[in-house]
Write an enzyme that holds these catalytic residues in place. Structure first.
Site, PDB file in Angstrom:
ATOM      1  N   LYS A 232       0.827  -1.210   0.000  1.00  0.00           N
ATOM      2  CA  LYS A 232       0.000   0.000   0.000  1.00  0.00           C
ATOM      3  C   LYS A 232       0.856   1.252   0.000  1.00  0.00           C
ATOM      4  CE  LYS A 232      -4.022  -2.098   2.215  1.00  0.00           C
ATOM      5  NZ  LYS A 232      -4.899  -2.139   3.405  1.00  0.00           N
TER       6      LYS A 232
ATOM      7  N   LYS B  74      -7.446 -12.596  -5.773  1.00  0.00           N
ATOM      8  CA  LYS B  74      -8.633 -12.930  -4.996  1.00  0.00           C
ATOM      9  C   LYS B  74      -9.679 -11.830  -5.165  1.00  0.00           C
ATOM     10  CE  LYS B  74      -7.955 -10.739  -0.511  1.00  0.00           C
ATOM     11  NZ  LYS B  74      -8.108 -10.915   0.942  1.00  0.00           N
TER      12      LYS B  74
ATOM     13  N   LYS C 181     -12.569  -5.921  -2.441  1.00  0.00           N
ATOM     14  CA  LYS C 181     -13.167  -4.610  -2.707  1.00  0.00           C
ATOM     15  C   LYS C 181     -12.155  -3.623  -3.265  1.00  0.00           C
ATOM     16  CE  LYS C 181     -12.975  -3.797   2.306  1.00  0.00           C
ATOM     17  NZ  LYS C 181     -12.920  -5.200   2.723  1.00  0.00           N
TER      18      LYS C 181
END
Length: 339
Positions: free
Chosen positions: A116, A200, A203
């Site tokens: 991130k 996977k 969201k």
């Protein structure tokens, strides 16, 4: 005397208006079945959601919506503790204590943080994002959780929780903290992104790659029928060479309970479009009662809020004891937790 059941802790962030099919098949269904054999503590972890800077009004609504979906899936507030993380102040308090024993290097090596950070850049990284794994450790240790259901993406965070619990026991003596173990549910379906089947379902993935549990039937059908498939036309179970079809078969099997091999036989000689059309209908029908139950809870927010307050009271009764025990080991004012 019979031994008390082992305790399980798990939580999901309220970072979207709806949970998605990966949440349901990979977590919620397992949470429901775990209630039969374990002492379960389940949380809407809204403090974690603050790391993405949500709109306050949207966050409040998403907390309710996430809790309503837990209940719609079958989480029973009479058999499990269901609560909102921020309503139990000891989560933040224990995080600070753990910050004082966690190493900077340990936290900075967390793969999710590094990924991130690389995407956001230095100016957008917050201390909260960096400290996310320590808060997760506090969530787990605060309830003396013996077991934590985890996927591969959270395994590293659980290892940090185990490391910090062991460090507390080494520094302050055995019994300071329970060292949690991973709970691997072998039957868990691995659901991938409909547009990027190598990743996977998440969201944070492709906007059209997820099936949200509260999607209307038309949206579900559109997304399933637009799912990425593979070269050729044979419907076969071959995750390495046909990841798109393998993902659709996995979803079909998980929702209907039919073995993948049987589904493959049923579609022998048929085209991808036949599989997608039938799968779309299967998803719609499987989620219809879930959406209806969720709507019932959301139509009465007062009752839902009261249920969550009751759950928070039960959670804090456990959390207060554990926090006081650990805080006392640090030498803090007899471990008294403030209210």
């Amino acid at each position: 005397m019979p031994q008390p059941p082992l305790r399980v802790f798990s939580g999901i962030q309220p970072t979207a208006d709806s949970l998605h099919l990966g949440n349901y098949l990979g977590a919620l269904r397992q949470w429901v079945s775990l209630q039969d054999d374990y002492d379960c503590v389940y949380s809407v972890v809204d403090l974690h959601a603050l790391t993405v800077g949500p709109d306050p009004a949207a966050l409040r609504q998403r907390v309710r919506a996430t809790a309503a979906q837990f209940l719609a899936a079958g989480v029973d507030p009479d058999r499990s503790i269901l609560f909102v993380q921020s309503q139990v102040p000891q989560h933040a308090q224990l995080t600070w204590l753990l910050n004082c024993v966690a190493g900077f290097g340990e936290a900075s090596r967390m793969t999710q943080f590094k990924d991130k950070a690389a995407k956001l850049g230095d100016k957008a990284i917050t201390v909260g994002l960096f400290d996310y794994p320590v808060l997760m450790a506090a969530d787990i240790l605060l309830y003396d959780a013996n077991l934590v259901p985890v996927g591969e993406d959270q395994r590293q965070h659980l290892e940090l929780s185990r490391t910090l619990a062991a460090r507390l026991n080494s520094r302050f003596g055995e019994g300071a903290a329970v060292v949690p173990e991973p709970l691997i549910v072998k039957a868990t379906a691995k659901i991938h992104d409909l547009q990027e089947p190598s990743a996977k379902m998440s969201k944070t993935g492709h906007p059209a790659g997820i099936i949200e549990l509260l999607d209307d039937p038309k949206t579900i059908a559109k997304r399933v029928k637009a799912a990425v498939t593979d070269s050729g036309s044979e419907i076969a179970w071959d995750p390495a060479n046909k990841p798109g079809i393998a993902n659709l078969l996995s979803i079909y099997s998980a929702l209907t309970g039919r073995p993948v091999g049987q589904i493959v036989e049923d579609y022998s000689g048929k085209l991808y479009g036949h599989l997608k059309a039938d799968l779309a209908e299967a998803v719609i029908e499987a989620l219809r009662p879930f959406r209806e139950r969720t709507a019932l809870y959301l139509d009465d927010p007062g009752q839902l809020d009261q249920l969550l307050r009751t759950g928070a009271g039960r959670a804090e009764a456990l959390a207060r004891v554990v926090y006081q025990r650990i805080a006392a080991r640090f030498g803090l004012a007899q471990g008294t937790a403030s209210r």
